[in-house]
Each structure stands twice: as C-alpha cells, then as structure tokens.
Design an enzyme around this catalytic site. Structure first.
Site, short mmCIF file in Angstrom:
data_model
loop_
_atom_site.label_atom_id
_atom_site.label_comp_id
_atom_site.label_asym_id
_atom_site.label_seq_id
_atom_site.Cartn_x
_atom_site.Cartn_y
_atom_site.Cartn_z
N ASN A 9 0.87 -1.17 0.00
CA ASN A 9 0.00 0.00 0.00
C ASN A 9 0.91 1.23 0.00
OD1 ASN A 9 -1.80 2.05 0.50
ND2 ASN A 9 -2.37 1.39 2.56
N LYS A 11 0.18 4.21 -0.29
CA LYS A 11 -0.48 5.38 0.31
C LYS A 11 -0.28 6.62 -0.57
CE LYS A 11 0.00 3.28 4.80
NZ LYS A 11 -0.16 3.42 6.23
N HIS A 94 -9.74 1.01 4.48
CA HIS A 94 -8.48 1.12 5.25
C HIS A 94 -8.75 2.00 6.47
CE1 HIS A 94 -4.38 2.26 6.30
NE2 HIS A 94 -4.00 1.18 5.64
N GLU A 96 -7.17 4.36 7.71
CA GLU A 96 -6.95 5.79 7.50
C GLU A 96 -8.16 6.43 6.82
OE1 GLU A 96 -3.15 5.40 5.53
OE2 GLU A 96 -2.27 4.74 7.43
N GLU A 166 -5.79 -5.48 10.15
CA GLU A 166 -4.76 -4.49 10.45
C GLU A 166 -5.05 -3.81 11.79
OE1 GLU A 166 -2.66 -3.10 6.66
OE2 GLU A 166 -4.42 -1.84 6.89
N GLY A 172 2.06 1.70 10.76
CA GLY A 172 3.00 2.82 10.65
C GLY A 172 3.68 3.18 11.96
N SER A 212 3.10 -2.80 10.20
CA SER A 212 4.56 -2.82 10.39
C SER A 212 5.22 -4.13 9.99
CB SER A 212 4.92 -2.43 11.83
OG SER A 212 4.43 -1.14 12.13
N GLY A 233 2.61 -1.37 4.30
CA GLY A 233 2.66 0.07 4.04
C GLY A 233 4.08 0.53 3.82
C1 PEP Z 1 -1.00 -0.13 6.01
O1 PEP Z 1 -1.12 1.08 5.91
O2 PEP Z 1 -1.85 -0.86 5.46
C2 PEP Z 1 0.13 -0.66 6.76
C3 PEP Z 1 0.09 -1.91 7.14
O3 PEP Z 1 1.17 0.18 7.02
P1 PEP Z 1 2.59 -0.18 7.70
O4 PEP Z 1 3.08 -1.45 7.07
O5 PEP Z 1 3.46 0.97 7.42
O6 PEP Z 1 2.31 -0.39 9.16
#
Ligand code: PEP
Length: 247
Positions: A9, A11, A94, A96, A166, A172, A212, A233
């Site tokens: 992703n 973003k 998502h 966000e 998630e 993040g 992460s 991400g």
């Molecule tokens: C995401 O935004 O879907 C995500 C998992 O981000 P990150 O891997 O940076 O935690």
C-alpha cells in the site's frame, strides 16, 4: 491450499515518475512464482505503473474507490474507471479512510459490492484501536466489521474477497502484533466467516495481516495457519518489499 498474497500500500507517496522508477526496481526483485503480488498505488500512478508491469505477474491495485459509476461526485473515482485503467484489486475501508474520511461500515459494504460488480478483488480492511484491545473487545469489534462488510453478499461473492486484518495501533508505528496475536484474530475472522457462510467458504477466503510488516518479521507472521499474506505500508516503498515477498 490458499495462495499467499502480498500487497504493497503505497499510500499518498510517489509521483508518476517516482512510481515508475520504484515499479521498475521491484519488478526484477520479487519472485512471483508462488505468491500473488500487488502494488496498490495512488490513482495518478495507475496507468504508468500498469505499463511498466505489463507482461509481469504483478498486479496493480487502487487504495479506494467510490460506489457510483459516474456523475456529479467531484474528486471521486469510479470502479469503471479503475477497471478500465487496468486495476485488479481495490483496498476498501483502510483504517486511514475510516478515521480521516469518515468511512462507515455501510459505505465500506457499498464499495465492496461495487468492486465485485466490476470483477475486481476487494481487499477489505478491519482492525481494532489500542483502546479496544485494552478493553478486551477486539474480536467483538472485528466480527461486527466483518458482518457489516460482507452484508448482502452470497458465498460465491464472499470467496472472492480478501480480508486484511490491520490492528490500528500497529500501522506505521513500528509496533507489530506478535504472530500469535495476529493468528488469533485471523482465526477469529475465519470463524466469523464460517458462521455467516460455511466452513467450506471460510476456508477459501484469504486473510492478510497488516501492521509494520518488514523483511525481518514477515517469515514468522506469514507462517501462521490463518494468515494468507500481508498488506504492507512503509516497507512497500523500499527494496525491502522484495524480501517480504521472497520470505
Ligand atoms: C497499512 O497502511 O496498510 C500498513 C500496514 O502500514 P505499515 O506497514 O506501514 O504499518
């Protein structure tokens, strides 16, 4: 046997020129023999990245969609447009989008249906906040997100959906859920799906973990029984993404 799927992703990162460069870098590094690989890129990068990936086994995904085909919806993008541009997967709901753009489970459900109608694969996200985890209501919350996200869909459609678990506190932040925590919730999601549909249907649905994931922790997380891939991400913007795919 469910095939693993790793989706990046990106973003709101990468101009079209930068996106082409990143796609070109990764294309030769990821091994797509046994894993489905998807780059979920910003809308403006979809067409140039599709061009770069032509002839490869890597698919392009979008990070959002609107639930109408066309019309007076300034600033939105339709499933028809995404499909025509070459998109195969669409991230829906998502955290966000839920947090900053007020997406509700009802909106998410409408989007999932539209994505399926256009023969693309929804990656339906769910996850709990830290407060919900501390209050002990993680599974209750996620079961409700799953129930509402899959509302009105028959098992035939349900089997086409990918669920991404998630935990919001792990996105993040550099804090990863332990592989046991991730497995526990992914197994709970599969249990909910078997209650809504059947065990047979639930066994076919792929469930990703996101939060992460990196080159170091991918192998352990992805070895868990009910975890069929990752939504990545931060690490999807680096060459490290190839280490995750090739774990
Ligand atoms: C995401 O935004 O879907 C995500 C998992 O981000 P990150 O891997 O940076 O935690």
């Amino acid at each position: 046997m469910r095939k693993k799927i790793i989706a990046g992703n990106w973003k709101m990162n990468k101009t079209p020129a930068e996106a082409v460069e990143l796609a070109k870098t990764l294309i030769n590094k990821v091994n797509t023999n046994t894993v489905d690989v998807v780059f979920c890129v910003p809308y403006i990068d979809i067409i140039p990245v599709c061009d770069v990936l032509k002839g490869s086994n890597i698919s392009v995904g979008a990070q959002n969609v609107y639930f109408e085909e066309s019309g007076a919806y300034t600033g939105e993008i339709s499933p028809l447009m995404l499909k025509n541009a070459g998109v195969k997967y669409v991230i829906v709901g998502h955290s966000e989008r839920r947090e900053y753009f007020n997406e509700t489970d009802d909106i998410v459900n409408k989007k999932v249906k539209k994505v399926l109608e256009h023969n693309m694969t929804p990656i339906l996200c769910c996850g709990e906040t830290l407060k919900q985890r501390e209050m002990g209501i993680t599974m209750e919350h996620i079961k409700m997100q799953i129930k509402k996200g899959f509302y009105g869909l028959n098992s035939n459609d349900a089997e086409k959906i990918i669920v991404a678990y998630e935990p919001i506190w792990a996105i993040g932040t550099g804090k990863t859920a332990t592989s046991e925590q991730a497995q526990e919730v992914c197994a709970g999601i599969r249990q909910s799906l078997s209650e809504i549909y059947s065990n047979e249907t639930a066994q076919k649905i792929r469930i990703q973990y996101g939060g992460s994931v990196n080159g170091k922790n991918a192998a352990e997380i992805l070895s868990m029984n009910d975890i069929d891939g990752g939504l990545v991400g931060g690490a999807s913007l680096k060459e490290e993404f190839a280490d995750i795919v090739n774990y």
